[in-house]
Enzyme design. Structure first.
Site, mmCIF file in Angstrom:
data_model
loop_
_atom_site.group_PDB
_atom_site.id
_atom_site.type_symbol
_atom_site.label_atom_id
_atom_site.label_comp_id
_atom_site.label_asym_id
_atom_site.label_seq_id
_atom_site.Cartn_x
_atom_site.Cartn_y
_atom_site.Cartn_z
ATOM 1 N N ASP A 146 0.863 -1.173 0.000
ATOM 2 C CA ASP A 146 0.000 0.000 0.000
ATOM 3 C C ASP A 146 0.903 1.227 0.000
ATOM 4 O O ASP A 146 1.869 1.295 0.757
ATOM 5 C CB ASP A 146 -0.884 -0.018 1.252
ATOM 6 C CG ASP A 146 -1.967 1.045 1.178
ATOM 7 O OD1 ASP A 146 -3.117 0.697 0.926
ATOM 8 O OD2 ASP A 146 -1.629 2.240 1.372
ATOM 9 N N ASP A 202 -4.411 2.390 -4.711
ATOM 10 C CA ASP A 202 -2.955 2.383 -4.543
ATOM 11 C C ASP A 202 -2.496 1.140 -3.808
ATOM 12 O O ASP A 202 -1.517 1.158 -3.092
ATOM 13 C CB ASP A 202 -2.503 3.652 -3.814
ATOM 14 C CG ASP A 202 -3.140 3.766 -2.436
ATOM 15 O OD1 ASP A 202 -4.100 3.017 -2.178
ATOM 16 O OD2 ASP A 202 -2.680 4.589 -1.632
ATOM 17 N N ASP A 222 -1.586 9.181 -11.360
ATOM 18 C CA ASP A 222 -1.650 8.117 -12.357
ATOM 19 C C ASP A 222 -0.283 7.837 -12.965
ATOM 20 O O ASP A 222 0.106 6.699 -13.170
ATOM 21 C CB ASP A 222 -2.638 8.497 -13.471
ATOM 22 C CG ASP A 222 -4.083 8.345 -13.000
ATOM 23 O OD1 ASP A 222 -4.270 7.863 -11.864
ATOM 24 O OD2 ASP A 222 -5.001 8.730 -13.745
ATOM 25 N N ASN A 258 -2.376 12.930 -5.170
ATOM 26 C CA ASN A 258 -3.592 13.171 -5.952
ATOM 27 C C ASN A 258 -4.242 14.502 -5.580
ATOM 28 O O ASN A 258 -4.702 15.244 -6.443
ATOM 29 C CB ASN A 258 -4.599 12.039 -5.703
ATOM 30 C CG ASN A 258 -4.339 10.855 -6.622
ATOM 31 O OD1 ASN A 258 -3.724 11.015 -7.676
ATOM 32 N ND2 ASN A 258 -4.785 9.691 -6.215
#
Lengths: 288, 255
Positions: A131, A174, A148, A139
């Protein structure tokens, strides 16, 4: 001729009778048609595909001299196109659109397969869940395109560096799940360390403050878990890695940061133990 | 046919010292060896090892040579008079008592590589130090030894609680040592079992009791294994019952 006869019943149903009739006619009248069916290595496929063409058209095609070769080309082309489309759809249904890694559906399937394999062969495998730490802030502050881009970059590194027998899957936003067949926990941990460093490297080159927390465990024949239970164990380790300050790798048996992560034996428990002990000493004359 | 993956590993632990872990270990191993099982005992009381003393042997190589030397675990294994094999440890070496996590992992890896035994018994030290917990974690099954002392009961419970809370273990075998009779052993077990069910939510497995026997202290002084010197005694009988229970334990690691 024999071969054709053998395969003919495959198509025998409804309108296909017409196809058979046409073909029979071809065989009778035109040597060319006969020749090509004999050469054709997969007559069954030929017949099945012939069903897609309206019977009328097929009849015309077959009746006209010299056209049957074209018919074969056409069908082969169609077959190839279908095959291609089929494999494209298959890969679409099993891979993640952004990163091209395997998706969650594939992961769930493969996890079950590996567990069955381990039970059969006795060879353990490892599951690790990665993770990304602080990914949400990328983001939020730099926009989703930057996020991305980061995901695509690490997926590319994954694909380059992954051992050919391992499966890298994008589990969620993620979160990545990696299945490592025929791998013991100790080897798995050193691989997890490598992946952790790879992600760090990508983050550094993109000047992002992102690291990764990893949970990992081995599935072996001593393990009684179902697939979702085993996943939950690894997920719990991941959660522990997050809780214990992120950017680290946790596995069952990993030393706890604070040694007193178990609760003290409470007064209530002590009293219960003491009371359980009393009748014993009263009954027996109690050496101690 | 399914291949047998590795040896079945159990640990003998207690929390409190002096309840008879090593006594249980050596006699249980002797009993199982006599029944034709291939048994390996590892002295995991790394700081204060004493199985070698109980057996009256003086090994030249110990676990210390594995951890700080270049020996493999296999190299230090010796055959004992009890018919089982032994991995002896050293006594009085400070670094061994506080083994680093990485070193424990090395031992663990080697232990898992030894797959030609029916059973490996890890005789842990007292207390709930990281070393003890790690060895308990390696084992597929943990056996907790208790006797009729209140402190042994509380320490055993604390051990069960720690293993449950830290590593989610929910499967423990209980042996009641040095009790008057079968009834007392069962009584002690029922008490700790009830408390475990009430506070931790799971039940413990009773493996049996070992009856008090005045011959035991004497044979320990003579560095003999009571099971060997008195194979027809009630004590030997007790160990046979326990041995059967142990071999019936599932290899599964219940979490």
């Amino acid at each position: 001729m024999k071969r054709l006869k053998k395969t003919a019943p495959v198509t025998a149903a409804g309108d296909k009778l017409a196809i058979r009739a046409s073909l029979a006619e071809i065989l009778k009248n035109q040597k060319g048609g006969f020749l090509f069916t004999e050469k054709c290595s997969q007559p069954e496929i030929f017949f099945l595909l012939a069903e897609d063409i309206p019977v009328g058209d097929l009849g015309i095609l077959l009746k006209e001299k010299g056209i049957k070769l074209k018919l074969q080309d056409d069908l082969l082309k169609k077959l190839l196109r279908l095959e291609k489309e089929n494999s494209r759809l298959k890969s679409l249904s099993l891979t993640d659109g952004l990163t091209n890694l395997y998706n969650r559906r594939f992961f769930t399937q493969q996890l079950k397969i590996e567990m069955t394999r381990t039970k059969r062969t006795g060879q353990p495998f490892c599951l690790m869940i990665i993770d990304l730490d602080n990914f949400k802030s990328v983001n939020d502050t730099l926009g989703h395109h930057k996020g991305d881009e980061f995901l695509v970059n690490i997926a590319r590194i994954f694909c380059q560096k992954i051992r050919p027998t391992d499966f890298a899957c994008r589990y969620g936003g993620d979160e990545f799940a990696i299945i490592m067949p025929a791998t013991s926990l100790l080897d798995g941990i050193s691989i997890a360390q490598r992946w952790h460093d790879m992600i760090e490297e990508v983050a550094r080159t993109m000047k992002l403050d992102v690291s990764s927390s990893i949970g990992i465990d081995e599935f072996n024949t001593f393990n009684p878990f179902r697939d979702d239970e085993f996943f939950a164990v690894v997920d719990k380790e991941l959660y522990r890695a997050k809780k214990e300050g992120k950017s680290k790798i946790c596995y069952p048996g990993y030393p706890q940061k604070e040694p007193s992560s178990s609760e003290e034996v409470s007064r209530e428990e002590k009293e219960a133990l003491f009371q359980a002990f009393m009748p014993l000493t009263n009954k027996k004359r109690g050496v101690n | 046919m399914k291949e047998k993956p590795g040896s079945f590993i159990i640990s003998v632990t207690s929390g409190k010292g002096g309840v008879g872990k090593t006594f249980i270990t050596t006699n249980l191993a002797t009993c199982l060896a006599k029944e034709g099982k291939k048994v390996l005992v590892a002295d995991c009381d790394l700081g204060l090892a004493n199985i070698d003393i109980m057996l009256g042997i003086n090994p030249s190589l110990t676990l210390k040579d594995v951890v700080f030397g270049d020996k493999h675990l296999r190299d230090v294994i010796i055959r004992t008079s009890g018919g089982f094999d032994l991995i002896p440890a050293s006594s009085g070496i400070r670094e061994m008592a506080q083994l680093l996590f990485e070193k424990i992992q090395v031992i663990k890896k080697m232990l898992l590589e030894i797959d030609d035994y029916d059973l490996i018994i890890l005789d842990t030290g007292a207390g709930i130090s990281e070393v003890v917990l790690q060895f308990n974690l390696i084992a597929h099954q943990n056996i907790v030894v208790i006797n009729r002392e209140l402190t042994s009961l509380t320490d055993a419970y604390a051990m069960v609680k720690v293993m449950y809370q830290v590593f989610s273990r929910q499967s423990f075998g209980i042996i009641a040592n040095n009790v008057c009779d079968e009834k007392e052993g069962l009584g002690i077990y029922k008490n700790i079992d009830n408390i475990s069910k009430r506070f931790l939510g799971f039940s413990l497995d009773y493996l049996g009791h070992v009856q008090q026997d005045n011959a035991v202290p004497k044979s320990i002084l003579r560095q003999e294994i009571p099971f060997l010197t008195a194979p027809r005694s009630r004590l030997a009988d007790n160990f046979c019952t326990i041995a059967r229970q142990v071999m019936n334990l599932p290899k599964n690691r219940k979490v």
